[in-house]
Structures are given as structure tokens and as C-alpha cells.
Design an enzyme around this catalytic site. Structure first.
Site: not given
Ligand code: BGC
Length: 272
Positions: A71, A97, A170, A174
């Protein structure tokens, strides 16, 4: 689980990263509502085949096909949508996703780990949303199947609002996804596009296996979940199927947290 009731009949749904985990559960849930589903995978072909077989073998479900696609590559996303349209005629629902984690303390994070996570979790969602919107606009309204021109459901995370040390790539992907989703809503709602996000909390999948596969790890994570159980992929599947349906027609530009209350910060219950 509530019995499916064909809320997505005659619609086509692309679910990226649906060879396992949350994506697989979402693919099955929308198919159970009658949608034809594209099960997308990058490397896990076997997983994608299993999901597609499960859908094909389940009575009254829509059809399923599998399509490989990275993707984060625009030409591959374009091909994913072209193949989908040639097989099923159009795309009504897009559920980007696919996502990954590459965890490092920030001062040790290689640029490559930063880049990979942004490429898949953010750029991948942008490319899929862009391709979906182009198809929605090309195709026009289908009042016989939905009151909306098309639906996009980004799979985000509680980390679109909860900072996460050791996972800054990450969390940044998000957090940015929240603004992408809201900007899409602002721009395309007048055309009757609905764009929302689902934000899972701690959900039992391969991505966080090291957290829940020991007793101690599980106890620790549950301290962060007021509802006192981890999420399961099916929790996300049922919400996605409903959110894609006309029952949720007036929901636009919103993140639905499916997290057992994780974003209510239980650490503050007897503190602060
Ligand atoms: C992550 C998980 C994590 C959860 C809560 C998710 O977006 O991918 O690894 O356990 O968030 O922290």
C-alpha cells in the site's frame, strides 16, 4: 455477536492488510453483511487465502477475492483498485487498515524504521483514500445501495491521541492520520463521501503478541483498560460493518474509539 442483516448488500469493499488480525475480522464482518470483499495482503498470501475461503464458505456472504499490494506504492494501489473495479464493477467502501510497528527509543530509531512506519501507516492510507475518492467521483451515486457516494474507514489507533514513548513513529503516523481523515471529510462530505476512523485499543493480534502472551504482560496491559479485557479483532469488525452502513449515515469526520475505555486514562482513577 449480533446477526448480520445484509446492510452492505451489492456493495464492494476493499480492506487492506486483511490477511490476518483486525483486517481479517473486518473483511469477514463486511462480507457477512453481503458486501463483496477484496482481501488485500502484502506478504501473507496463505492468510489472505484462508480469509477468502472462510468468506466463500459462509452462507449468504458476499464474494471474496485476494489481491497482493504494497500500500505504500502508488502504482500498486492503483492496480489494486483497477483489479477490484474490473472484478466487481466499482468500490463503495474503502477500509485502509494495513499498518505496522517498528519500535525503538527515539534516540536509537533508524531513519528506515521511521520511514517504513510512515510509508505504510500514513502514506498507504492516503494512497488508498485518494484512489477510492477518484472511483467514487467517477462512478457517481448509487441510491439503490447507499445514501452516501462512498465510505472510507481508516483504521487508526488510540495512539492518534495517546502519546507513546518508544513508538514515536507509530504514534506520529496515527496522529497524522486523524488530520488526514478530518481533512478528507471536510473536503468531500459535500459530495456525500463519509470518512471516519476506527481507533482500536489493546487488541489481541500478532502486532502486540509479546504484550499479551505472558501472564505478567497481560496483567500490565489490563491496568490500562477499564473494561478489563483486551479487544479482539471481531470487536473492530462489527463496528466497521455498522459504520459502513447507512445506519451510520450522519457520522462523518469522527474517530470511534473501540478500546474498552483505554482513552479514559485509567491511571488517573486514584491518582493525579
Ligand atoms: C498498537 C498495539 C497496542 C495498542 C494499545 C495499538 O495501536 O498497535 O501494539 O497494544 O495500540 O497501546
Amino acid at each position: 455477536m449480533q446477526k448480520p442483516n445484509k446492510r452492505l448488500e451489492n456493495q464492494t469493499c476493499v480492506v487492506t492488510g486483511s490477511s490476518s488480525g483486525i483486517g481479517a475480522a473486518i473483511a469477514k464482518a463486511v462480507a457477512a453483511e453481503g458486501a463483496n470483499v477484496v482481501v488485500n495482503y502484502h506478504t501473507n498470501k496463505e492468510g489472505a487465502e484462508e480469509v477468502a475461503h472462510a468468506i466463500s464458505n459462509s452462507k449468504n456472504s458476499g464474494k471474496a477475492i485476494i489481491i497482493k499490494c504494497d500500500v505504500s506504492k502508488e502504482n500498486e494501489v492503483d492496480t489494486l483498485f483497477k483489479k477490484t473495479i474490473s472484478e466487481f464493477g466499482t468500490v463503495d467502501i474503502c477500509i485502509p487498515n494495513a499498518g505496522l510497528q517498528k519500535d525503538y527509543p527515539l534516540h536509537k530509531m533508524p531513519l528506515k524504521a521511521w520511514q517504513q512506519v510512515i510509508d505504510v501507516n500514513l502514506t498507504g492510507q492516503f494512497l488508498c483514500a485518494k484512489a477510492a475518492i477518484n472511483e467514487f467521483l467517477r462512478r457517481g451515486m448509487r441510491p439503490d445501495v447507499s445514501k452516501s457516494l462512498g465510505k472510507i474507514i481508516h483504521v487508526s489507533s488510540v495512539h492518534e491521541i495517546i502519546p507513546w514513548a518508544g513508538h514515536a513513529n507509530y504514534a506520529a503516523s496515527k496522529g497524522a492520520l486523524k488530520m488526514l481523515m478530518e481533512s478528507i471529510c471536510q473536503g468531500y462530505a459535500p459530495k456525500k463521501v463519509r470518512c471516519n476512523s476506527i481507533a482500536p485499543g489493546a487488541t489481541k493480534t500478532a502486532i502486540n503478541k509479546e504484550v499479551w502472551n505472558t501472564k505478567e504482560g497481560l496483567e500490565n496491559i489490563l491496568k490500562l483498560v477499564p473494561y478489563d479485557r483486551m479487544g479482539i479483532p471481531e470487536d473492530m469488525g462489527s463496528v466497521a460493518a455498522w459504520l459502513a452502513s447507512d445506519e451510520a449515515e450522519y457520522i462523518n469526520g469522527t474517530t470511534i474509539f473501540v478500546d474498552g475505555g483505554m482513552t479514559c486514562y485509567p491511571g488517573f482513577t486514584e491518582n493525579g
